[in-house]
Design an enzyme around this catalytic site. Structure first.
Site, PDB file in Angstrom:
ATOM      1  N   HIS A   1       3.960 -10.021   3.597  1.00 18.38           N
ATOM      2  CA  HIS A   1       3.021 -10.946   4.241  1.00 18.38           C
ATOM      3  C   HIS A   1       2.192 -11.762   3.247  1.00 18.38           C
ATOM      4  O   HIS A   1       1.439 -12.634   3.634  1.00 18.38           O
ATOM      5  CB  HIS A   1       2.117 -10.192   5.223  1.00 18.38           C
ATOM      6  CG  HIS A   1       1.016  -9.400   4.583  1.00 18.38           C
ATOM      7  ND1 HIS A   1      -0.283  -9.812   4.580  1.00 18.38           N
ATOM      8  CD2 HIS A   1       1.039  -8.225   3.919  1.00 18.38           C
ATOM      9  CE1 HIS A   1      -1.029  -8.908   3.945  1.00 18.38           C
ATOM     10  NE2 HIS A   1      -0.240  -7.941   3.539  1.00 18.38           N
TER      11      HIS A   1
ATOM     12  N   THR B   1       0.852  -1.199   0.000  1.00 15.80           N
ATOM     13  CA  THR B   1       0.000   0.000   0.000  1.00 15.80           C
ATOM     14  C   THR B   1       0.883   1.243   0.000  1.00 15.80           C
ATOM     15  O   THR B   1       0.690   2.163  -0.798  1.00 15.80           O
ATOM     16  CB  THR B   1      -0.937   0.002   1.221  1.00 15.80           C
ATOM     17  OG1 THR B   1      -1.897  -1.047   1.046  1.00 15.80           O
ATOM     18  CG2 THR B   1      -1.666   1.325   1.354  1.00 15.80           C
TER      19      THR B   1
ATOM     20  N   CYS C   1      -9.764  -6.948   1.833  1.00 14.89           N
ATOM     21  CA  CYS C   1      -9.702  -5.512   2.045  1.00 14.89           C
ATOM     22  C   CYS C   1     -11.055  -4.863   1.854  1.00 14.89           C
ATOM     23  O   CYS C   1     -11.344  -3.830   2.440  1.00 14.89           O
ATOM     24  CB  CYS C   1      -8.714  -4.871   1.082  1.00 14.89           C
ATOM     25  SG  CYS C   1      -7.059  -5.460   1.362  1.00 14.89           S
TER      26      CYS C   1
END
Lengths: 381, 405
Positions: free
Chosen positions: A199, A71, A321
């Site tokens: 991750h 992000t 998300c």
């Protein structure tokens, strides 16, 4: 437990955790400190960068910037390059299928006066090359798309896009590599910047990189002590950065068996689900095998997720998300699916540690869930 | 194209007459040493040129790369050695031509050292050019400004054909010009100065002044890394590390502050001269440049230079800073040099160093203390390291790093 939500996050590798712990216990020094302990860590970080460049097969023009994850990397690349390039033009291109960290950044840039245009997607959810060609002109400064879609698994035609952009040398081409890294081969040297998150491949949350060949012109979005070549200030997170390099090494070491397992198991699951008539597989056949998007039309995705939870099976609706948001998923909408199909979709995303027994248990549970919701299913064919 | 030889042309070596063999032999051994890690070649040298016989499967591009960066090499070409048979020559000409692009022009360029060969220059051009034209349809002849030259050399032993000439670095083979001692500070200039003298055939050893605890191990390591980078290009280099703390402290005790920089340089030079004598060096080299910093004015150089009668070579004296930086980048010492570790010159820098120090004044301050024993002690305690041209010095840290990474 059968964990099938690997596109949301993966289980950290033991070796990665060990590196992280050891870094915090023994090598917690600030690499920017002038004492020799600090200098040692600075060398270690340099070596981590070199290793990462090797794992990504990057040529010398590229630099590795450590970030907190994709992000931040996407924000840095897109905002940073938009600021650099705005004197050359104002049009930025993307697709509607991108991850929110790209879409929202693009919308923010639009509010700043940039001219945001969406490249169309084909019915199977791929970036439409003809649409890209039609949108290209001298005002375009930035083009971005993901490598592998997080909701459906489509593999985007990065090589073809880069080929087209060759005729527009001032355009910066950014690729969000989060779901593709280590699983779907890509020549990253063809793009100008590339982000990934640790991750998503058994590394730790909070780790990520931006690889770019445009370091010199990239404008920072976080200001401060000038760390990370001045484009990402903030005390260098050495334990996280080194553990990211470790996670990439683990991936690199087992690349082939890893990819083979993902492909075999993915195809196995797909073949199994295909035997159910009224259940629809949304992921195209040529998509990445480890992400399988499936619709039970007429049944809410959330209901399905709960139903599977009862059997200790964890999967997701659309994408993690956006699954808590009421709005329908952008990717599925961009593909033109019906609302019922979108509402009834779940995402099964696997990792290579999935065992044969787990696959068998999943099949049994799937059949049970199917029988529970059978009467609600609507024939969409 | 299957090349079987690399042709090496000498630079200004060919101007030497009496001792040319010495130059050629040195160049030959330097080239051999540069090729050392590679396999599958044999070096043949004669007075005019050198041939490297390359065995099948060797990486000829990598070999040419290495050879072209050896001082004394004017240019290199990958060549095909063939028998003196016109049919074979025709065939090889065509092989070269097939690699040319659509619409390119070429010419046959003949050198006939062996005048007894049955075809003369004109006939060879006609025959080979004609053969290429007849058998290709994508290229044409241009004798004035061709895109490609197919070179044919008719020599006594065989015929050599090639079409690429790769420029070498020139200069003279290192080891033909005597030995010097390079004052290596860790800055950008001194490694470049070392390189410049090596280019003229001179061998170097390096000397560095280390003032623990004021200067760090990293500063020392940096100089080792720099020496290694130079060694990488020219062969093993000896590095002499001088323990300089005691002298530096003493200078600050007895010399007025604005003169300490001048005195420091004078002491360094005195130590350097002694080490130079020990190793049989005939000159001292440094990276001084006229006007760059306070110590580099003519007045300052005069005061500093007065302590020695040994020649001091300053190859960068008149260079612009940007040219030095460019050269440092070329020899890949720049990134090492700009690492921010204090060296012994910057630690004790006076606030207002004299840019035009009077020699008598410096001598007066220094006369208050007998520096000679301290100088001798420094020389006696010099640590000498041989820095190998092969790969970077093993970092003891590597193992723990590898575990973590």
């Amino acid at each position: 437990m059968i964990y099938l939500d690997n596109a949301a996050t993966t289980k950290p590798d033991d070796a990665v955790i060990q590196t992280f712990n050891q870094m915090n216990k023994e090598f917690y020094f600030n690499p920017n400190s002038p004492h020799s302990a600090g200098v040692k860590i600075a060398h270690l970080i340099d070596k981590a960068r070199d290793n990462i460049k090797q794992y990504l097969n990057l040529d010398d023009k590229f630099d590795i910037i450590f970030t907190s994850g994709a992000t931040e990397s996407n924000n840095l690349a897109l905002q940073g390059m938009a600021q650099t390039k705005k004197r050359f033009g104002s049009t930025i291109l993307t697709t509607k299928m991108e991850h929110p960290s790209v879409l929202e950044t693009m919308r923010a840039l639009e509010e700043q006066g940039f001219n945001l245009k969406y490249i169309k997607t084909t019915s199977d959810g791929k970036l439409d090359i003809a649409s890209l060609k039609a949108l290209m002109n001298d005002d375009v400064i930035l083009v971005t798309c993901m490598h592998v879609n997080n909701v459906m698994g489509q593999i985007q035609p990065i090589e073809e896009v880069s080929q087209i952009l060759k005729d527009y040398p001032k355009v910066h081409f950014h690729v969000d590599g989060v779901q593709g890294y280590g699983k779907i081969p890509l020549n990253i040297n063809l793009v100008d910047s590339y982000s990934l998150s640790g991750h998503k491949f058994h590394g730790l949350k909070g780790s990520g990189i931006l690889a770019t060949n445009q370091l010199r012109t990239l404008k920072p979005i976080i200001f401060g002590g000038g760390q990370e070549f001045g484009v990402r200030s903030g005390t260098v997170n050495a334990p996280i950065n080194v553990s990211l390099a470790k996670a990439m090494r683990q991936m690199d070491d087992q690349k082939e068996t890893h990819i083979k397992t993902l492909t075999d198991k993915g195809h196995q699951l797909r073949g199994f689900i295909e035997t159910y008539d009224s259940i629809l597989i949304n992921s195209p056949k040529d998509a990445a095998p480890y992400i399988l998007n499936v619709s039970f039309p007429g049944v809410k995705g959330e209901v399905l997720v709960n139903a599977f939870s009862k059997y200790d099976i964890y999967l997701s609706t659309t994408s993690a998300c956006s699954s808590k948001k009421s709005s329908h998923n952008e990717t599925l909408k961009a593909m033109g699916l019906s609302n019922r199909r979108i509402e009834g979709s779940i995402r099964i995303s696997i990792a290579s540690d999935l065992t044969d027994e787990q696959v068998e248990s999943f099949k049994e549970a799937f059949d049970k869930v199917y029988k529970e919701v059978r009467e609600l299913l609507v024939n969409e064919l | 194209m299957n090349y079987d030889h690399i042709l090496v042309r000498y630079g200004e070596l060919t101007l030497k007459s009496g001792n040319r063999n010495m130059f050629v032999n040195k160049l030959k051994s330097n080239i051999k040493s540069r090729l050392m890690p590679l396999q599958g070649y044999k070096v043949r040298a004669n007075r005019d040129r050198m041939y490297i016989d390359v065995h099948e499967g060797s990486d000829i591009e990598e070999m040419m790369n290495r050879i072209s960066s050896v001082f004394g090499v004017h240019s290199v070409s990958p060549v095909v050695r063939i028998e003196k048979d016109i049919e074979v020559m025709k065939e090889v000409s065509l092989l070269f031509a097939q690699d040319f692009k659509e619409g390119d022009t070429f010419k046959i360029d003949v050198k006939r050292a062996d005048k007894t060969f049955e075809y003369d220059t004109f006939q060879l051009q006609q025959t080979l050019g004609g053969h290429v034209l007849q058998n290709t349809d994508h290229i044409s002849v241009d004798v004035k400004t061709p895109d490609h030259k197919i070179k044919v050399e008719v020599r006594k032993d065989a015929i050599y054909m090639y079409n690429r000439v790769i420029e070498g670095v020139g200069g003279l083979p290192v080891g033909t010009g005597g030995k010097t001692l390079l004052m290596l500070s860790g800055g950008i200039d001194s490694p470049v100065a070392g390189m410049e003298v090596m280019k003229r055939g001179v061998t170097i050893e390096a000397i560095h002044f280390h003032s623990p605890p004021y200067t760090s191990d990293q500063a020392k390591q940096k100089v080792i890394d720099l020496t290694q980078q130079l060694a990488h290009l020219t062969g093993d280099i000896k590095l002499h590390i001088v323990p300089f703390t005691a002298l530096q402290k003493q200078i600050h005790k007895v010399v007025e502050e604005s003169f300490t920089m001048t005195s420091t340089r004078r002491m360094m030079l005195r130590v350097t001269e002694k080490v130079a004598h020990q190793i049989d060096a005939q000159a001292i080299v440094n990276g001084e440049n006229l006007g760059q910093v306070a110590s580099q004015t003519l007045g300052s150089m005069y005061a500093i230079n007065s302590v020695t009668s040994m020649p001091i070579l300053r190859p960068l004296l008149t260079f612009d800073k940007e040219d030095i930086v460019k050269k440092a980048k070329e020899i890949q010492t720049f990134d090492l040099s700009i690492q921010p570790f204090e060296d012994c010159c910057t630690i004790f820098t006076p606030k207002n160093p004299k840019t035009n120090p009077k020699l008598e004044k410096v001598e007066y301050f220094e006369s208050k203390f007998d520096f000679e024993p301290l100088i001798d002690e420094a020389v006696a305690n010099v640590e000498t390291i041989v820095i190998s041209k092969h790969d970077r010095i093993e970092n003891q840290e590597d193992e723990w790093m590898d575990d973590l990474l």
